[in-house]
Design an enzyme around this catalytic site. Structure first.
Site, PDB file in Angstrom:
ATOM      1  N   ASP A 288       0.668  -1.285   0.199  1.00 11.48           N
ATOM      2  CA  ASP A 288      -0.140  -0.007   0.324  1.00 11.48           C
ATOM      3  C   ASP A 288       0.994   1.187   0.082  1.00 11.48           C
ATOM      4  O   ASP A 288       2.502   1.323   0.429  1.00 11.48           O
ATOM      5  CB  ASP A 288      -0.897   0.020   1.250  1.00 11.48           C
ATOM      6  CG  ASP A 288      -2.216   1.124   0.340  1.00 11.48           C
ATOM      7  OD1 ASP A 288      -1.651   1.759  -0.166  1.00 11.48           O
ATOM      8  OD2 ASP A 288      -3.453   0.933   1.537  1.00 11.48           O
TER       9      ASP A 288
HETATM   10  C1  BGC Z   1      -5.018   3.320  -0.345  1.00  9.59           C
HETATM   11  C2  BGC Z   1      -5.124   2.574  -0.942  1.00  9.59           C
HETATM   12  C3  BGC Z   1      -5.034   2.963  -2.381  1.00  9.59           C
HETATM   13  C4  BGC Z   1      -3.715   3.411  -2.497  1.00  9.59           C
HETATM   14  C5  BGC Z   1      -3.263   4.214  -3.775  1.00  9.59           C
HETATM   15  C6  BGC Z   1      -3.206   4.183   0.074  1.00  9.59           C
HETATM   16  O1  BGC Z   1      -3.611   4.815   0.560  1.00  9.59           O
HETATM   17  O2  BGC Z   1      -4.896   2.323   0.888  1.00  9.59           O
HETATM   18  O3  BGC Z   1      -6.149   1.232  -1.292  1.00  9.59           O
HETATM   19  O4  BGC Z   1      -5.129   1.954  -3.344  1.00  9.59           O
HETATM   20  O5  BGC Z   1      -3.695   4.391  -1.453  1.00  9.59           O
HETATM   21  O6  BGC Z   1      -4.093   5.471  -3.703  1.00  9.59           O
END
Ligand code: BGC
Length: 747
Positions: A286
């Site tokens: 993530d």
């Molecule tokens: C989120 C993800 C997301 C990623 C990219 C993160 O902060 O938890 O779900 O896909 O950002 O935007």
């Protein structure tokens, strides 16, 4: 005999040929991957494992870096996120094509509930229980996104969520593992279409692996402390289901699980996902989660963070730069073998080949296709249908709804009536060159619906937040002139979403006070509640005669709401998440254990499992939702009352539409395993059917009960069905059980 079996033989032959083709294709891709890998330097390999945010928008804390182009040219970047549009993706890809090996970039994006055409937020859509509709919205989202240069969506989010304080409940399918697993499957199929490599298929990314939805206290990014049994039984199955649907990728998560950050969690990624489940795709971290392991206090520095994540099975580092800065050194220091890097890179290259990017890196950069896809009227129809199917009718005293199309004067009041972008919900994508004109506000939707004989009055009344009541008097005046009042209140769209946890989940500001004033006029008031999560709204629930929970419905919100208000669509949705009466009841979910001192009613709370100052019941239970018509459940029949593990029971039940309107009913089947070596929940959803019945029509539907539906993870984490008595319940919600019977699993 012969004649009959001929098509079967042909079919078998076709399957064998198709399978052989797929295997041959995979083999040849594997060979191609190997030949590219052989050419790569260690630095280029590590580059493939590095993902950056484009500077267009950010969905996390940004690291300023003005050397991205240079790094792409040097083969140091494998993927970008938040790059949208054919023009922009093409220009980045052109830079990648200047690198030594010309390995194409992957463009990832959070296409969570639509790309340009916006669909209901996933939690709302889950309330439709309509797997075909859900698959279809994902399909349309993929069609638009792929036409706009996107290869990969960071969806579906399949985290089971039982705490509405957590802002991200809006992104998932709610609290139930069975329903959540079915929806996870449908969404992956929708995004990926027939196969990766098709021009309108995007890779799915199932997230967040794992147990992110159980963040303590519903506080985003918080720790998770959970038994293995709970993990396997409740939180992992939707991931497994997404895997079975063929998801190309997984994303790990921000939380630690029992003290080990998910990103560096070998048990989750290496042992379960890539080991036991045999996942062949790749895992992306993530945003920044590799580096965040330092904050967790699990590693000392970036070097250790990279070591932990790569060893645990995280193949691509989103935005933390730990891989870029430390992997080469880790190899040099012999802390990790090159084979580990090779495995990650192979997985990533494999997907780039499958997507057809090596054949044509600009495959998804066709501006004409982009224009056509983003303006396809069929997509609007899909959005409207999905939106109507997601609206939950919570209350309808004296059949106030549907409204008559001959109503002379309607007052439409509230801070959300004329809102436009709010209807899009949290995860909207800023598509280049697209403004908000295509979003149908609630006001516009109502205008589209009513004829010239109806006059529509408007007053804002108040803001979503704050204490200002200056608009109340005007709203009351307007209400007095009307035959019926519709009040649209709720959250702002960015009050539920990532990093949007709330400790107070009531309807914000003075909105419920406005309702009180409007009710005092004596006019009938229909309340629309717009939100991204289950809210607490006891005053409204107890006093408004009619309530529609409209969530955030997307670009066709206005038209869908109008359809439901006037009965052009008969509401059919049922809650995918329990609605509490107060924050103190959270976590509250239907499939809890009985406990040793079960509470059965509110009158007697002494020495039983309850709160002294709160009801034992939720405000609205899982599976609840009304229709303009009524359904009778009758004639429960079971093909047998005793079954062996290799047998099955056929359950039949007759549903009759006893009201005046045609309508859909979501018939829910729950089971209770009465005695288990591990205590079993009071009831568990094990099947459902959504059926459409004309007024007066009756239909007998069938369910199958087999060993799979009776199984659970025992203490040794074995998936077993234990002989004994089971209760079968068929109902219109988890509480509104209409028919019951018992059966026995025998040895
Ligand atoms: C989120 C993800 C997301 C990623 C990219 C993160 O902060 O938890 O779900 O896909 O950002 O935007």
């Amino acid at each position: 005999m012969y004649r009959k079996s001929q098509p079967a033989v042909l079919l078998l032959l076709l399957i064998v040929i198709a399978f052989t083709n797929v295997t041959a294709q995979q083999k040849s891709i594997a060979q191609k991957v190997d030949s590219v890998l052989k050419l790569m330097t260690l630095e280029e390999k590590i580059g493939q494992m590095n993902q950056y945010n484009d500077d267009h928008t950010a969905t996390g804390p940004v690291t300023l870096d003005n050397k991205k182009q240079e790094q792409i040219k040097n083969g140091q970047v494998g993927s970008l996120l938040n790059t949208v549009g054919t023009e922009r993706t093409r220009s980045w890809q052109q830079i990648a094509m200047q690198s030594r090996l010309k390995i194409p970039l992957l463009f990832g994006q959070d296409v969570i509930h639509g790309y340009k055409t916006t669909f209901p937020i996933p939690l709302a859509e889950a309330c439709s229980w309509d797997l075909n509709a859900i698959q279809q919205t994902a399909r349309v989202a993929a069609t638009e996104a792929s036409a706009s240069g996107i290869h990969w969506t960071f969806a579906p989010m399949v985290d089971i969520a039982r705490d509405p304080r957590w802002g991200r409940v809006m992104e998932g399918a709610g609290e139930d593992t069975y329903l959540g697993s079915k929806i996870a499957y449908a969404r992956v199929k929708g995004f990926q279409g027939n196969k990766l490599g098709d021009i309108n298929a995007v890779m799915a990314c199932v997230k967040h692996f794992a147990a992110y939805g159980a963040a303590i206290g519903g506080r985003d990014y918080n720790s998770v402390d959970m038994s293995d049994r709970m993990l396997w039984e409740t939180y992992l199955p939707p991931f497994k289901s997404a895997l079975d649907a063929g998801t190309a990728t997984f994303m790990n998560s921000f939380n630690d699980l029992n003290g080990v950050p998910a990103t560096g969690n070998k048990y989750l990624q290496r042992d379960i996902l890539k080991g036991k489940w045999g996942f062949k795709g790749f895992v992306v971290s993530d945003w920044g989660s590799v580096g965040e392991m330092i904050n967790h206090g699990n590693v000392k520095n970036e070097y250790e963070a990279a070591l932990s994540a790569v060893t645990a099975g995280s193949d691509m580092d989103m935005e933390s730069r730990c891989y870029k800065n430390s992997l080469a050194q880790l190899v040099k220091d012999k802390k990790i073998p090159v084979a580990l890097i090779d495995d990650a890179v192979k997985r990533i290259l494999q997907k780039k080949f499958e997507m057809g990017l090596f054949d044509d890196p600009y495959k998804f950069c066709n501006a004409a296709r982009e224009q056509a896809a983003l303006n396809d009227p069929e997509h609007v129809k899909v959005a409207k249908e999905a939106a109507a199917k997601s609206i939950v009718l919570l209350k309808n005293q004296n059949n106030l709804l549907p409204l008559s199309k001959n109503t002379k004067t309607i007052a439409f009041i509230g801070p959300l009536v004329k809102a436009v972008k709010q209807n899009k919900g949290f995860w909207d994508v800023e598509v280049p060159g697209v403004d908000s004109n295509f979003i149908v506000s609630q006001w516009e939707g109502l205008q589209n619906k009513v004829g010239s004989n109806t006059s529509l009055l408007y007053a804002k009344g108040c803001d979503i937040e704050g204490n200002n009541k200056n608009g109340f008097a005007e709203a009351v005046e307007v209400a007095k002139q009307a035959d019926v009042v519709i009040l649209s209140i709720g959250e702002r769209r960015d009050m539920s979403g990532e990093a949007k946890s709330r400790s107070n989940i009531t309807i914000p500001g003075v909105q419920e006070e406005l309702l009180k004033e409007l009710l005092a006029t004596g006019k009938p008031v229909v309340v629309l509640i717009n939100a991204g999560r289950p809210l607490v709204f006891n005053y409204t629930a107890d006093n408004a005669p009619a309530i529609l929970y409209t969530w955030w419905l997307g670009s066709e919100a206005g038209n869908a709401i109008a359809d439901v208000l006037f009965g052009d669509y008969n509401p059919s949705a049922k809650l995918a998440m329990t609605f509490p009466r107060s924050v103190g009841q959270i976590p509250i979910y239907y499939n809890h254990f009985n406990t040793g001192r079960p509470a059965t009613n509110d009158a007697n709370r002494n020495y039983n499992s309850s709160y002294n100052d709160e009801s034992i019941f939720p405000k609205y239970e899982f599976g609840y939702g009304l229709s303009y018509t009524s359904f009778q459940y009758s004639n429960l029949q079971m093909s047998k009352k005793k079954l062996k593990a290799n047998e099955q029971i056929e359950v039949a039940v007759t549903i009759t539409n006893t009201g005046k309107y045609d309508g859909e009913e979501i018939v829910q089947l729950y089971l209770r395993d009465k005695v288990g070596s591990i205590v079993r929940p009071m009831k568990e959803l094990k099947d459902f059917q959504k059926i459409n019945l004309k007024a007066g029509e009756a239909r007998t539907i069938k369910f199958i009960i087999n060993k799979e539906k009776l199984s659970f993870f025992n203490q040794q984490l074995q998936w077993v069905a234990e002989p004994g008595d089971f209760e079968l319940m068929v109902g219109a919600s988890s509480k509104d059980i209409r028919l019951k019977d018992n059966f026995e699993l025998i040895k």
